[in-house]
Design an enzyme around this catalytic site. Sequence first.
Site, PDB file in Angstrom:
ATOM      1  N   HIS A 306       0.847  -1.196   0.000  1.00  0.00           N
ATOM      2  CA  HIS A 306       0.000   0.000   0.000  1.00  0.00           C
ATOM      3  C   HIS A 306       0.877   1.238   0.000  1.00  0.00           C
ATOM      4  O   HIS A 306       1.920   1.247   0.643  1.00  0.00           O
ATOM      5  CB  HIS A 306      -0.910   0.004   1.245  1.00  0.00           C
ATOM      6  CG  HIS A 306      -2.085   0.902   1.092  1.00  0.00           C
ATOM      7  ND1 HIS A 306      -2.008   2.254   1.310  1.00  0.00           N
ATOM      8  CD2 HIS A 306      -3.361   0.637   0.711  1.00  0.00           C
ATOM      9  CE1 HIS A 306      -3.196   2.792   1.079  1.00  0.00           C
ATOM     10  NE2 HIS A 306      -4.029   1.833   0.709  1.00  0.00           N
ATOM     11  N   ASP A 363      -7.919  -4.965  -0.285  1.00  0.00           N
ATOM     12  CA  ASP A 363      -8.454  -5.831  -1.343  1.00  0.00           C
ATOM     13  C   ASP A 363      -8.214  -7.309  -1.072  1.00  0.00           C
ATOM     14  O   ASP A 363      -8.881  -8.165  -1.656  1.00  0.00           O
ATOM     15  CB  ASP A 363      -7.823  -5.453  -2.693  1.00  0.00           C
ATOM     16  CG  ASP A 363      -8.238  -4.058  -3.101  1.00  0.00           C
ATOM     17  OD1 ASP A 363      -9.446  -3.773  -3.044  1.00  0.00           O
ATOM     18  OD2 ASP A 363      -7.363  -3.251  -3.452  1.00  0.00           O
TER      19      ASP A 363
END
Length: 434
Positions: A306, A363
């Site tokens: 991320h 996700d």
Amino acid sequence: MPGASCTAPALWPRRSCRTSSAGTTGKGFQGSASKTSGRRNPTLSTTGIVVDRGLEGVVVGSTLLSNVEGKEGRLTYRGYDIHDLAPNACFEEVVHLLLYGSLPTAPQLAALKKEIGAHRMIPEPLINAMERAPKNAWPMDVLRTIVSGLALFVEVDPKGAHVSDVHTAIELIAKIPTAVAMWDRIRRGLEPIEPRTDLSQAANFLYMCRGQVPTDVAEDAMDTYLVLLSDHSYNASTFSARVTASTKADLYAAVTAAIATLQGEAHGGAASAVGRVLLEIGKPERAENYVREVLARGERIMGMGHREYKVRDPRAQHLETVAKKLSEITDPKWYQIARSLEDASNKVLQETKPDKRIYANVDFYSAPLFYSLGFPGDEFTPIFACGRIAGWTAHILEQLADNRLIRPQATYSGPPVHPFEPIERRSGNGKAHN
Ligand code: COA
């Protein structure tokens, strides 16, 4: 020919396409160059501050809506920690929080649920358009087209814009899941189901896909997902929405831009990509080999890493919890593969990239969650939009309330100024366009 120029390396050398852009310190922006070394080294500019080409570490605006604290792994919506919201608040409460600035009272929540319920249906011609679309159309293409199409059925002002207020925002929040659910059925050759007004946003969405009211566990899993995905500060799709809104484009235009930006694998497209990975791995024991093979090819593990979080994404733990719970009453396989993929990724990434901090993102556990709910992988990203629409609309309204056109500069890296050549004297570069 569309796209031809992109494949001509002489015209578009990779580096110059991705060269650092020049930022502005103009009103409304607090630009600051951050990384100054390595491959993100900013290019020198004579016109302004040059920042990382991915805007990493650059503050481009402010928001009251949500805060991502990447080092601590904390996400808050208007000061409320998602660790409190995820188990305790429903999606509609979060919508109220984002759009109106506070958690609702019971009558406020009832009124908001009523308004959302009343606006779920989408215009008949758009349903017909979906019924006539090729059944193999990509669900994100369908969603982006239908959301853009919603604007056709709303009055325009003399400048061609639609009203962009909190009620338009609520309409979009209400309608996006309808478009996703209807396409889910139409592509399978089934009749679309009309939305119900008496169900929660989570339950209605599942009902419209499956034709039956979901179990409490399924509704809770879906609702938790929507809460967790509602907002995430200036992520790429939200920033895109704000850039579009900053031109004084309306909510429909800005949300369409946001959906387009969500599609890519570096953003919401990762959810669908993780789904493909779980399918490819097939069983938990294969996870470690898969990770080693992928990294050996220089590729990335989808759902890991991320830009902001340097620890495990705080949303992942809640999604893992609901995915596990669901898997216990459906099929444990998807959760088990995901769990062993995360373990294998952590182990192998620790060996191969010990100085990088790459952990599961939001996700990652969306994929086992949605497989357990019976969705195909290519619908994971459109379902992401069903949650993020709350944040997109709130950000667009926030942008419009204190607007300043977002218009950065770029460092020009093409040829210097030179004389124009009449067509009969041009020799070309000797290559045909492909
Ligand atoms: N798998 C393997 N390596 C990864 C990785 C992943 N998922 N994510 C990042 N890395 C590595 C990169 O290879 C790079 O290593 P290098 O410096 O040795 O080349 C390093 O970590 C930094 O990557 P970078 O692309 O600069 O980070 P970023 O901040 O731009 O990337 C993402 C953020 C999300 C785009 C990236 O982590 C990624 O591509 N993840 C997979 C897709 C995904 O899950 N997207 C959804 C995000 S919510």
